[in-house]
Structures are given as structure tokens and as C-alpha cells.
Design an enzyme around this catalytic site. Structure first.
Site, mmCIF file in Angstrom:
data_model
loop_
_atom_site.group_PDB
_atom_site.id
_atom_site.type_symbol
_atom_site.label_atom_id
_atom_site.label_comp_id
_atom_site.label_asym_id
_atom_site.label_seq_id
_atom_site.Cartn_x
_atom_site.Cartn_y
_atom_site.Cartn_z
ATOM 1 N N SER A 101 34.735 38.490 30.420
ATOM 2 C CA SER A 101 35.260 37.476 31.291
ATOM 3 C C SER A 101 35.553 36.247 30.223
ATOM 4 O O SER A 101 34.498 35.619 29.892
ATOM 5 C CB SER A 101 34.844 37.218 32.575
ATOM 6 N N GLY A 102 36.919 35.733 30.366
ATOM 7 C CA GLY A 102 37.123 34.507 29.689
ATOM 8 C C GLY A 102 36.430 33.346 30.601
ATOM 9 O O GLY A 102 36.053 32.425 30.226
ATOM 10 N N LEU A 103 36.520 33.408 31.845
ATOM 11 C CA LEU A 103 36.127 32.685 32.886
ATOM 12 C C LEU A 103 34.631 32.443 32.759
ATOM 13 O O LEU A 103 34.040 31.183 32.479
ATOM 14 C CB LEU A 103 36.391 32.870 34.366
ATOM 15 N N ASP A 155 38.147 27.079 31.530
ATOM 16 C CA ASP A 155 38.870 28.401 31.225
ATOM 17 C C ASP A 155 40.188 28.123 30.698
ATOM 18 O O ASP A 155 41.122 28.698 31.312
ATOM 19 C CB ASP A 155 38.627 29.428 32.610
ATOM 20 N N ASP A 201 38.463 40.152 27.841
ATOM 21 C CA ASP A 201 39.619 39.382 28.740
ATOM 22 C C ASP A 201 40.147 38.358 27.434
ATOM 23 O O ASP A 201 39.406 37.443 27.031
ATOM 24 C CB ASP A 201 38.988 38.654 29.768
ATOM 25 N N ASP A 209 42.823 36.841 27.317
ATOM 26 C CA ASP A 209 43.684 35.572 27.576
ATOM 27 C C ASP A 209 45.110 35.808 27.299
ATOM 28 O O ASP A 209 45.479 36.955 27.504
ATOM 29 C CB ASP A 209 43.236 34.007 27.215
ATOM 30 N N GLU A 252 47.344 38.515 28.914
ATOM 31 C CA GLU A 252 47.955 38.081 30.267
ATOM 32 C C GLU A 252 49.439 37.527 29.648
ATOM 33 O O GLU A 252 49.385 36.652 28.571
ATOM 34 C CB GLU A 252 47.198 37.402 31.001
ATOM 35 N N LYS A 302 46.019 28.723 28.325
ATOM 36 C CA LYS A 302 46.425 29.259 29.694
ATOM 37 C C LYS A 302 45.300 28.390 30.685
ATOM 38 O O LYS A 302 44.413 27.493 30.305
ATOM 39 C CB LYS A 302 45.923 30.547 29.994
ATOM 40 N N ASN A 312 42.969 29.341 34.423
ATOM 41 C CA ASN A 312 42.613 30.363 35.188
ATOM 42 C C ASN A 312 43.627 30.522 36.363
ATOM 43 O O ASN A 312 44.381 29.693 36.796
ATOM 44 C CB ASN A 312 41.138 29.984 35.690
ATOM 45 N N SER A 313 43.822 31.739 36.662
ATOM 46 C CA SER A 313 44.961 32.086 37.672
ATOM 47 C C SER A 313 44.821 31.686 38.913
ATOM 48 O O SER A 313 45.532 31.516 39.865
ATOM 49 C CB SER A 313 45.013 33.978 37.668
ATOM 50 N N ARG A 366 48.294 42.302 31.074
ATOM 51 C CA ARG A 366 47.956 41.817 32.427
ATOM 52 C C ARG A 366 49.178 41.138 33.041
ATOM 53 O O ARG A 366 49.782 40.334 32.479
ATOM 54 C CB ARG A 366 46.797 40.829 32.398
ATOM 55 N N HIS A 380 47.185 41.394 38.527
ATOM 56 C CA HIS A 380 46.178 40.463 39.208
ATOM 57 C C HIS A 380 47.050 39.942 40.540
ATOM 58 O O HIS A 380 48.263 39.725 40.703
ATOM 59 C CB HIS A 380 46.248 39.373 38.492
#
Ligand code: SPV
Ligand code: MG
Length: 545
Positions: free
Chosen positions: A42-44, A54, A81, A83, A110, A116, A118-119, A155, A186
Site C-alpha cells: 500500500s502506498g498509503l 500519500d 500499489d 500510484d 491508477e 497523486k 489519496n483517493s 485502477r 475503487h
């Protein structure tokens, strides 16, 4: 099966599979131990464990460096992940190569812009990537992967950004046609409706991957029924970490004590287990000389040294200084240099004069009337698994001990000087006859002891001796057990108090045991008389002894 092949299998299997987030080596190992089929890099979470955001604040090489530890620590596949791929198509293909080199099984990119966010942070305000450009990125990654099994997951952020189902479908199809192996759709909704609507329309054109962080309360069977290929539990190791650390740090801070936290946290040995400390200990036995060093050393120093006159009026001969330093001290230092720290000395005569620094003193109260085996019996607890015995008046060059410790193929070895053959006037004790004479051209010759003179017997004179035992012996494992058993047996014989080490060695040979001989040529001496002492002073000054 390679990790990449395994990830492909997970993506394409008919059932719903699950992978869990990890953010460093130890969390990755814990995820594998829990039974997961794979790891979400996970990037986060990776950013969070460095306490950065992130937002690509972590450089891509820092991500890849961390993945290397995660990959080394585990045997299950990692899906990174990635990104946005950290740049354009060119950065993407380079990333794929670097991931393959670290045995990372796949990457998810993504369709947002670098850098980027975080979503879940103002996801609706984030610009989406141009479809064509993003397809180019996917294609360049696929074209440059070396292993056909490496997976690229595309993604789609259309639902996050509020563009609706149609856009999501359009993008997913474009990415599939560009070569994406799977689609990650997502959503930040607390209910799975838009994901389920997408799944229905998508109809398994390519494996579908989801991240139900926000719609976590959805029963897992709903995902199964929707034909979801892979569920990513995307951040739960990091969140578990944070809660545990906050709670324990608060507890230790407020109580100023460890008492309440101790039972609630992993033990130090659990850390060692997760690090694989045991494997290193096993490997050391195979590869590291220092760990192969004898566990302990026993020095026999009970006798006075009758031919050394006034030099021993108030000390045993082991304490006579040679070039300013007692022989015993020289022995202790030599053992310590080889990593042998469990050193005992059996003392008798003038034992109070012994410098006890760095060693344990064991007394043979009958030193005056008994011999070496009686001293050994006093120290029988010290005859440990890997063990060296030396006479307390022995001076020798360091390589002799070094080579002896290097000899692992035999469990019972004595050191024999092949240059010290019988000469008139020289003690008849400790002369040895072996299965073959010293072939100086060979290292670690396979030579067995056949007999060692005790000084008292006759009958081994039919041929010249092959050398002289210098008063140094090493045993380990079975060899040590044989010595202990022989000592025990001999201690029941009537003349035990008169027996020396040669009697024990001959007894073992008589029992059919093999005693290996390590030949040397000089470079040692012992202290029996004043002439020896003079030579010893020269010897000690000439070499680092
Ligand atoms: C991550 O784990 O970094 C992800 C998933 O990308 S999410 O945080 O939900 O965007
Ligand atoms: Mg991410």
C-alpha cells in the site's frame, strides 16, 4: 511456482481471494504467517510508516527499496500499489523492470496525475488521467516486463472522482484492451452499490479487484456473489500498528513502568523469531569459525613443576612469568581471542597464587597424590559439548589453536608435534604412534592415534614414535560423551589417582574409538625445567603467543 505466477493464479482463480496490506519487512512476514495468499504494498501505509503523506512524498526508489525487504521476508506475491506509475510511460516501464528484479509479482497503477493524492482526501476534486495516455502507460509496462506472469492492474478512479458508472466502464474497457491483466474499481462510498453495479455490467471481462475500506461492513459473500476476483484489505496492518503503539506508549508514559504493558505486547523472543534469528544460529554452525570455537576450555594446572625449584616456591608453574606474563594468562588471552570465554582451571599447588581474571578456578584438593584424570574428574561439569583441554604450562603459536578449532570432521582430536621424536634424555611420556606419519604436504590428514606412552609402560618401542602430544585436545558432540564416559569408568579403577591423560586416550583406543591426530611441526613448548623457561622467554618474545 514464481511469485508472479502465483499472483496471476490468484487473479484468475474462479473464487474470491484476499490480500492484506503490509508496509515493511516485518508486517509483510506477519501477513504471510497469517495465511494470506498475497500482500498489498500500500502506498498509503508505506508513506505512513515514514510519517509522510500519500502524495508521492516518498520517492519511487524509496518504495522499491522497502519492497525489497518485504519481498526478501516473504514467499507470497506482492502486488505493489504503484500510484500513477511515478511519471509517464517511460517511468512506468522502468518501474516494471525494477519490480521484477525484486521479485515483486505485479503493480497496480491508477488513472490520476502525478503527484497523486489519496483517493479518500477530496477524491472528487482530483483530475483523472487522459485515457489514451494512461493506456500508453499500461502498454509500455506490459511490453517491457520480462516475465509473462508479471501482472499490471489498472485502477479506475472514475467513481471516486464522481464521473459515474459509464465513465468507469469506458475506462475499464480501454485499459483492458491496452493490456491490463485486471481492473481495480475503487469507491469511497460506505455501501457497495456502485461497485456491485459496475461488477454486473463488467461481467468478468477481466478479473475485478476491489478495496472495500469504506464499505467495510459489506458481508464478504456479497463480493463472492458479485464475482469479485480479489479483495484488498488495504491499510489494516498500519491501522493496527497505530492503535497498538498509541495505547502502549500512553500506558508506559503515564505509569512510568513497564509492568502493565509487558503482557500485552510481543516478547523480545517473538521479535527474534520473526527476524529468523534461529536460522542465523544454525548457519553460524555451518559457516562461521567463531561459532565453531569450542564452547569451553579446561586448563590443568594443579601440579607444582618439580624441576623449576625456587620459581615455584609460592606459585604453580602456570603462574611463572614468561617474557613478563604468566603462561596461564597467555592461555586465557589466546582462548578469548578465539571466542572461547568459558575457561576453567583446575588448580592445586599454591592455588591462591592463581590470577583468576577471566576464568573459573576448580580445586583438586588431592593434587599432591593424584594425577591428571583426578583433576579432570573435579572439573567434569566443565567437560561440555565443544571443549578444549590444555596443560597449564603450554606455550604455543596461535595458529595451532586456530587450526584445531577449524577441524570439524572429527569429534576427538589431539595435537601432535611430528618434529619431537624420541631423543635421549627427553621424557618418554606423551610419545605417540599413529596410523601414519606426518605427511607435511597435506592439510587435515586423516591420521588416527594408535598409542600414546604414559611413561611407565614398555612394549610400544618396536618402531619409532610418530611424534609427541603437546598436551592439547579438542572434543565435541560424541567425542565429548566418550571422554566423559571413559573418565567415569576409569574413576572406578583401583589406580585411578595415578592415571594421566595418556591412560584415558589409550583406554578409548582400546574401546575401539577413533582419536584423530592433528600434526604440527614445532612452534610450542612446555615448562618442565629452567632450560625450558629460557627457551620460553625467547619463544614468547619472538611471536605473539
Ligand atoms: C493504498 O492502500 O494506498 C491505496 C488504497 O491506494 S486507498 O488508500 O484506498 O486509495
Ligand atoms: Mg495508494
Amino acid at each position: 511456482m514464481t511469485k508472479a505466477a502465483r499472483l496471476r493464479q490468484i487473479l484468475f482463480s474462479p473464487q474470491t481471494e484476499f490480500i492484506l496490506e503490509a508496509h515493511n519487512g516485518i508486517s509483510a512476514r506477519i501477513v504471510e504467517e497469517a495465511g494470506f495468499a498475497g500482500i498489498w504494498g500500500s502506498g498509503l501505509a508505506m508513506s505512513a510508516q515514514f510519517a509522510v503523506r500519500d502524495n508521492n512524498e516518498l520517492s519511487w526508489t524509496q518504495v522499491v527499496d522497502m519492497l525489497e525487504f518485504m519481498s526478501d521476508a516473504t514467499s507470497i506475491p506482492i502486488l505493489l500499489d504503484g500510484d500513477t506509475g511515478y511519471g509517464d510511460f517511460n517511468n512506468m516501464r522502468r518501474l516494471v523492470r525494477k519490480l521484477e528484479q525484486r521479485d515483486v509479482a505485479g503493480v497496480c497503477i491508477e488513472d490520476k496525475l502525478f503527484p497523486k493524492t489519496n483517493s479518500f482526501i477530496q477524491g472528487e476534486r482530483q483530475p483523472l488521467a487522459d485515457i489514451e495516455e494512461f493506456c500508453g502507460k499500461i502498454k509500455s509496462g506490459k511490453d517491457h516486463q520480462l516475465d509473462d506472469n508479471f501482472s499490471i492492474v489498472a485502477r479506475v478512479e472514475a467513481l471516486i472522482a464522481g464521473w459515474g458508472l459509464e465513465e468507469a466502464l469506458k475506462r475499464a474497457e480501454a485499459y483492458r484492451l491496452a493490456g491490463a491483466d485486471a481492473i481495480l474499481m475503487h469507491s469511497k462510498k460506505s455501501r457497495p452499490d456502485e461497485i456491485l453495479a459496475f461488477a454486473k455490467e463488467w461481467d468478468n471481462r477481466a478479473p475485478l479487484v476491489i478495496v472495500p475500506t469504506k464499505y467495510y461492513s459489506t458481508p464478504t459473500d456479497v463480493f463472492r456473489e458479485a464475482g469479485i476476483s480479489l479483495v484488498i484489505w488495504a491499510n489494516h496492518m498500519m491501522r493496527a500498528n497505530i492503535t497498538a503503539m498509541q495505547s502502549v506508549s500512553a500506558e508506559i508514559f503515564s505509569s512510568q513502568s513497564l509492568i502493565n504493558s509487558e503482557g500485552r505486547i510481543a516478547s523480545v523472543s517473538e521479535i527474534f523469531r520473526l527476524q529468523g534469528a534461529d536460522e542465523l544460529l544454525e548457519a553460524e554452525k555451518l559457516y562461521s569459525r567463531s561459532s565453531r570455537a569450542a564452547g569451553s576450555a579446561l586448563i590443568l594446572a594443579a601440579s607444582r613443576g618439580d624441576n623449576l625449584d625456587e620459581l615455584t616456591t609460592d606459585r604453580p608453574k602456570a603462574m611463572i612469568p614468561v617474557a613478563g606474563k604468566p603462561v596461564l594468562r597467555r592461555l586465557v588471552e589466546k582462548f578469548k581471542r578465539q571466542g572461547i570465554n568459558d575457561i576453567s582451571v583446575v588448580a592445586g599447588y599454591a592455588h591462591e597464587a592463581i590470577d583468576k581474571g577471566g576464568l573459573e578456578l576448580i580445586l583438586n584438593p588431592d593434587w599432591e597424590t593424584s594425577g591428571e584424570l583426578s583433576s579432570m574428574l573435579q572439573a567434569k561439569e566443565k567437560i561440555t559439548d565443544d571443549w578444549i583441554l590444555v596443560y597449564g604450562d603450554l606455550l604455543f603459536r596461535s595458529y595451532i589453536l586456530h587450526n584445531l578449532l577449524d577441524w570439524d570432521s572429527s569429534d576427538l582430536i589431539i595435537v601432535v608435534d611430528s618434529s619431537e621424536i624420541e631423543q635421549p634424555g627427553i621424557s618418554q611420556k606423551d610419545l605417540v604412534w599413529c596410523s601414519s606419519p606426518d605427511n607435511r604436504a597435506m592439510y587435515q590428514q586423516q591420521v588416527a592415534l594408535e598409542h600414546i606412552s604414559t611413561g611407565a609402560e614398555s612394549g610400544w618401542k618396536e618402531r619409532k614414535a610418530d611424534g609427541r602430544w603437546i598436551g592439547m585436545l579438542r572434543s565435541h558432540g560424541e567425542g565429548t560423551k566418550k571422554i566423559s564416559t571413559a573418565l567415569e569408568t576409569l574413576s572406578n579403577t583401583a589406580n585411578f589417582t595415578q592415571l594421566g591423560l595418556p591412560d584415558l586416550l589409550n583406554f578409548l583406543i582400546g574401546q575401539g574409538e577413533r582419536v584423530q591426530v592433528m600434526y604440527i611441526n614445532g612452534h610450542w613448548l612446555d615448562l618442565n625445567n629452567l632450560a625450558d623457561l629460557e627457551r620460553a622467554n625467547d619463544f614468547a618474545q619472538g611471536y605473539q603467543t
